[in-house]
Design a protein around this motif. Structure first.
Motif, PDB file in Angstrom:
ATOM      1  N   GLU A   4       0.831  -1.212   0.000  1.00  0.00           N
ATOM      2  CA  GLU A   4       0.000   0.000   0.000  1.00  0.00           C
ATOM      3  C   GLU A   4       0.864   1.261   0.000  1.00  0.00           C
ATOM      4  O   GLU A   4       0.622   2.191  -0.769  1.00  0.00           O
ATOM      5  N   LYS A   5       1.876   1.300   0.800  1.00  0.00           N
ATOM      6  CA  LYS A   5       2.727   2.492   0.884  1.00  0.00           C
ATOM      7  C   LYS A   5       3.495   2.729  -0.412  1.00  0.00           C
ATOM      8  O   LYS A   5       3.646   3.868  -0.859  1.00  0.00           O
ATOM      9  N   ILE A   6       3.969   1.648  -1.026  1.00  0.00           N
ATOM     10  CA  ILE A   6       4.693   1.804  -2.292  1.00  0.00           C
ATOM     11  C   ILE A   6       3.732   2.246  -3.393  1.00  0.00           C
ATOM     12  O   ILE A   6       4.075   3.098  -4.218  1.00  0.00           O
ATOM     13  N   LEU A   7       2.515   1.678  -3.405  1.00  0.00           N
ATOM     14  CA  LEU A   7       1.523   2.125  -4.383  1.00  0.00           C
ATOM     15  C   LEU A   7       1.183   3.604  -4.183  1.00  0.00           C
ATOM     16  O   LEU A   7       0.999   4.346  -5.143  1.00  0.00           O
ATOM     17  N   LYS A   8       1.116   4.042  -2.941  1.00  0.00           N
ATOM     18  CA  LYS A   8       0.835   5.462  -2.678  1.00  0.00           C
ATOM     19  C   LYS A   8       2.005   6.336  -3.133  1.00  0.00           C
ATOM     20  O   LYS A   8       1.801   7.459  -3.593  1.00  0.00           O
ATOM     21  N   ALA A   9       3.215   5.814  -3.051  1.00  0.00           N
ATOM     22  CA  ALA A   9       4.371   6.564  -3.571  1.00  0.00           C
ATOM     23  C   ALA A   9       4.257   6.698  -5.087  1.00  0.00           C
ATOM     24  O   ALA A   9       4.508   7.779  -5.646  1.00  0.00           O
ATOM     25  N   HIS A  10       3.858   5.626  -5.756  1.00  0.00           N
ATOM     26  CA  HIS A  10       3.624   5.697  -7.206  1.00  0.00           C
ATOM     27  C   HIS A  10       2.496   6.682  -7.495  1.00  0.00           C
ATOM     28  O   HIS A  10       2.599   7.483  -8.427  1.00  0.00           O
ATOM     29  N   TRP A  11       1.446   6.611  -6.719  1.00  0.00           N
ATOM     30  CA  TRP A  11       0.315   7.510  -6.903  1.00  0.00           C
ATOM     31  C   TRP A  11       0.787   8.963  -6.797  1.00  0.00           C
ATOM     32  O   TRP A  11       0.423   9.800  -7.622  1.00  0.00           O
ATOM     33  N   LYS A  13       3.762  10.196  -7.303  1.00  0.00           N
ATOM     34  CA  LYS A  13       4.585  10.569  -8.465  1.00  0.00           C
ATOM     35  C   LYS A  13       3.741  10.815  -9.707  1.00  0.00           C
ATOM     36  O   LYS A  13       4.061  11.683 -10.513  1.00  0.00           O
ATOM     37  N   ASP A  14       2.667  10.064  -9.851  1.00  0.00           N
ATOM     38  CA  ASP A  14       1.827  10.173 -11.037  1.00  0.00           C
ATOM     39  C   ASP A  14       0.727  11.231 -10.903  1.00  0.00           C
ATOM     40  O   ASP A  14       0.065  11.558 -11.883  1.00  0.00           O
ATOM     41  N   ASN A  15       0.510  11.727  -9.720  1.00  0.00           N
ATOM     42  CA  ASN A  15      -0.539  12.712  -9.446  1.00  0.00           C
ATOM     43  C   ASN A  15       0.029  13.824  -8.564  1.00  0.00           C
ATOM     44  O   ASN A  15      -0.429  14.050  -7.454  1.00  0.00           O
ATOM     45  N   GLU A  16       1.016  14.507  -9.062  1.00  0.00           N
ATOM     46  CA  GLU A  16       1.783  15.456  -8.257  1.00  0.00           C
ATOM     47  C   GLU A  16       0.959  16.602  -7.675  1.00  0.00           C
ATOM     48  O   GLU A  16       1.359  17.214  -6.701  1.00  0.00           O
ATOM     49  N   PRO A  21      -5.056   9.457  -1.855  1.00  0.00           N
ATOM     50  CA  PRO A  21      -6.332   9.210  -1.185  1.00  0.00           C
ATOM     51  C   PRO A  21      -6.118   8.440   0.108  1.00  0.00           C
ATOM     52  O   PRO A  21      -5.188   7.638   0.227  1.00  0.00           O
ATOM     53  N   ARG A  22      -6.980   8.678   1.050  1.00  0.00           N
ATOM     54  CA  ARG A  22      -6.894   7.991   2.347  1.00  0.00           C
ATOM     55  C   ARG A  22      -7.729   6.717   2.301  1.00  0.00           C
ATOM     56  O   ARG A  22      -8.747   6.595   2.978  1.00  0.00           O
ATOM     57  N   ILE A  23      -7.269   5.810   1.483  1.00  0.00           N
ATOM     58  CA  ILE A  23      -7.939   4.519   1.339  1.00  0.00           C
ATOM     59  C   ILE A  23      -6.890   3.427   1.408  1.00  0.00           C
ATOM     60  O   ILE A  23      -5.695   3.701   1.338  1.00  0.00           O
ATOM     61  N   GLU A  27      -6.161  -2.184  -5.380  1.00  0.00           N
ATOM     62  CA  GLU A  27      -6.530  -2.145  -6.793  1.00  0.00           C
ATOM     63  C   GLU A  27      -6.903  -0.730  -7.230  1.00  0.00           C
ATOM     64  O   GLU A  27      -6.531  -0.293  -8.318  1.00  0.00           O
ATOM     65  N   TYR A  28      -7.616  -0.014  -6.388  1.00  0.00           N
ATOM     66  CA  TYR A  28      -7.974   1.370  -6.694  1.00  0.00           C
ATOM     67  C   TYR A  28      -6.713   2.213  -6.832  1.00  0.00           C
ATOM     68  O   TYR A  28      -6.570   2.976  -7.788  1.00  0.00           O
ATOM     69  N   LEU A  29      -5.810   2.091  -5.879  1.00  0.00           N
ATOM     70  CA  LEU A  29      -4.565   2.858  -5.932  1.00  0.00           C
ATOM     71  C   LEU A  29      -3.795   2.537  -7.210  1.00  0.00           C
ATOM     72  O   LEU A  29      -3.319   3.442  -7.895  1.00  0.00           O
TER      73      LEU A  29
END
Length: 94
Positions: A4-11, A13-16, A21-23, A27-29
Protein backbone atom coordinates in the motif's frame (compact mmCIF):
# COMPACT_ATOMS: atom_id res chain seq x y z
CA UNK A 1 0.96 -2.59 4.31
CA UNK A 2 4.26 -2.16 2.49
CA UNK A 3 2.54 -2.69 -0.86
CA UNK A 4 0.00 0.00 0.00
CA UNK A 5 2.73 2.49 0.88
CA UNK A 6 4.69 1.80 -2.29
CA UNK A 7 1.52 2.13 -4.38
CA UNK A 8 0.84 5.46 -2.68
CA UNK A 9 4.37 6.56 -3.57
CA UNK A 10 3.62 5.70 -7.21
CA UNK A 11 0.31 7.51 -6.90
CA UNK A 12 2.09 10.61 -5.58
CA UNK A 13 4.59 10.57 -8.47
CA UNK A 14 1.83 10.17 -11.04
CA UNK A 15 -0.54 12.71 -9.45
CA UNK A 16 1.78 15.46 -8.26
CA UNK A 17 -0.95 18.06 -7.80
CA UNK A 18 -2.96 16.08 -5.25
CA UNK A 19 -2.53 14.24 -1.98
CA UNK A 20 -2.84 10.45 -2.03
CA UNK A 21 -6.33 9.21 -1.19
CA UNK A 22 -6.89 7.99 2.35
CA UNK A 23 -7.94 4.52 1.34
CA UNK A 24 -6.47 1.05 1.60
CA UNK A 25 -7.86 -0.43 -1.63
CA UNK A 26 -4.76 -1.63 -3.47
CA UNK A 27 -6.53 -2.14 -6.79
CA UNK A 28 -7.97 1.37 -6.69
CA UNK A 29 -4.56 2.86 -5.93
CA UNK A 30 -2.97 0.84 -8.73
CA UNK A 31 -5.63 1.98 -11.21
CA UNK A 32 -4.81 5.61 -10.37
CA UNK A 33 -1.16 5.17 -11.37
CA UNK A 34 0.67 4.73 -14.65
CA UNK A 35 1.97 1.31 -13.54
CA UNK A 36 1.59 -1.64 -15.87
CA UNK A 37 1.50 -4.82 -13.78
CA UNK A 38 0.82 -8.32 -15.06
CA UNK A 39 -2.65 -9.80 -14.71
CA UNK A 40 -1.32 -12.12 -11.98
CA UNK A 41 0.09 -9.18 -10.03
CA UNK A 42 -3.20 -7.28 -10.29
CA UNK A 43 -5.00 -10.43 -9.09
CA UNK A 44 -2.63 -10.55 -6.13
CA UNK A 45 -3.66 -7.00 -5.23
CA UNK A 46 -7.25 -8.26 -5.06
CA UNK A 47 -6.23 -11.16 -2.83
CA UNK A 48 -4.35 -8.77 -0.57
CA UNK A 49 -7.43 -6.52 -0.38
CA UNK A 50 -9.41 -9.51 0.86
CA UNK A 51 -6.85 -10.11 3.61
CA UNK A 52 -7.48 -6.61 4.92
CA UNK A 53 -11.22 -7.29 5.20
CA UNK A 54 -10.78 -10.80 6.54
CA UNK A 55 -8.47 -9.56 9.27
CA UNK A 56 -11.03 -7.11 10.63
CA UNK A 57 -14.18 -9.17 11.16
CA UNK A 58 -14.41 -12.31 13.29
CA UNK A 59 -16.50 -14.41 10.90
CA UNK A 60 -14.06 -13.60 8.07
CA UNK A 61 -11.12 -14.28 10.37
CA UNK A 62 -12.39 -17.76 11.15
CA UNK A 63 -12.66 -18.65 7.45
CA UNK A 64 -9.31 -17.02 6.73
CA UNK A 65 -7.46 -18.94 9.45
CA UNK A 66 -8.75 -22.25 8.08
CA UNK A 67 -7.39 -21.40 4.62
CA UNK A 68 -4.00 -20.09 5.69
CA UNK A 69 -1.90 -23.21 5.85
CA UNK A 70 1.85 -23.00 6.09
CA UNK A 71 2.27 -23.63 2.36
CA UNK A 72 -0.44 -21.07 1.46
CA UNK A 73 1.28 -18.46 3.61
CA UNK A 74 4.75 -19.22 2.26
CA UNK A 75 3.53 -19.10 -1.34
CA UNK A 76 1.72 -15.79 -0.85
CA UNK A 77 4.67 -14.23 0.99
CA UNK A 78 6.93 -15.06 -1.95
CA UNK A 79 4.46 -13.46 -4.36
CA UNK A 80 4.11 -10.37 -2.18
CA UNK A 81 7.88 -9.99 -1.90
CA UNK A 82 8.27 -10.32 -5.67
CA UNK A 83 5.59 -7.67 -6.15
CA UNK A 84 7.29 -5.42 -3.59
CA UNK A 85 10.59 -5.63 -5.44
CA UNK A 86 8.88 -4.98 -8.77
CA UNK A 87 7.08 -1.89 -7.43
CA UNK A 88 10.27 -0.53 -5.87
CA UNK A 89 12.17 -1.08 -9.09
CA UNK A 90 9.49 0.75 -11.10
CA UNK A 91 9.52 3.59 -8.58
CA UNK A 92 13.28 4.03 -8.98
CA UNK A 93 12.99 3.99 -12.77
CA UNK A 94 10.47 6.85 -12.93
Amino acid sequence: MVIEKILKAHWAKDNEESEPPRIHDLEYLYNQTELKLSADQVDLLGVMNSWNLEGRYQDYKDKFYKRTTKSYTEDKLKLVDTLRLCLLSELQNK
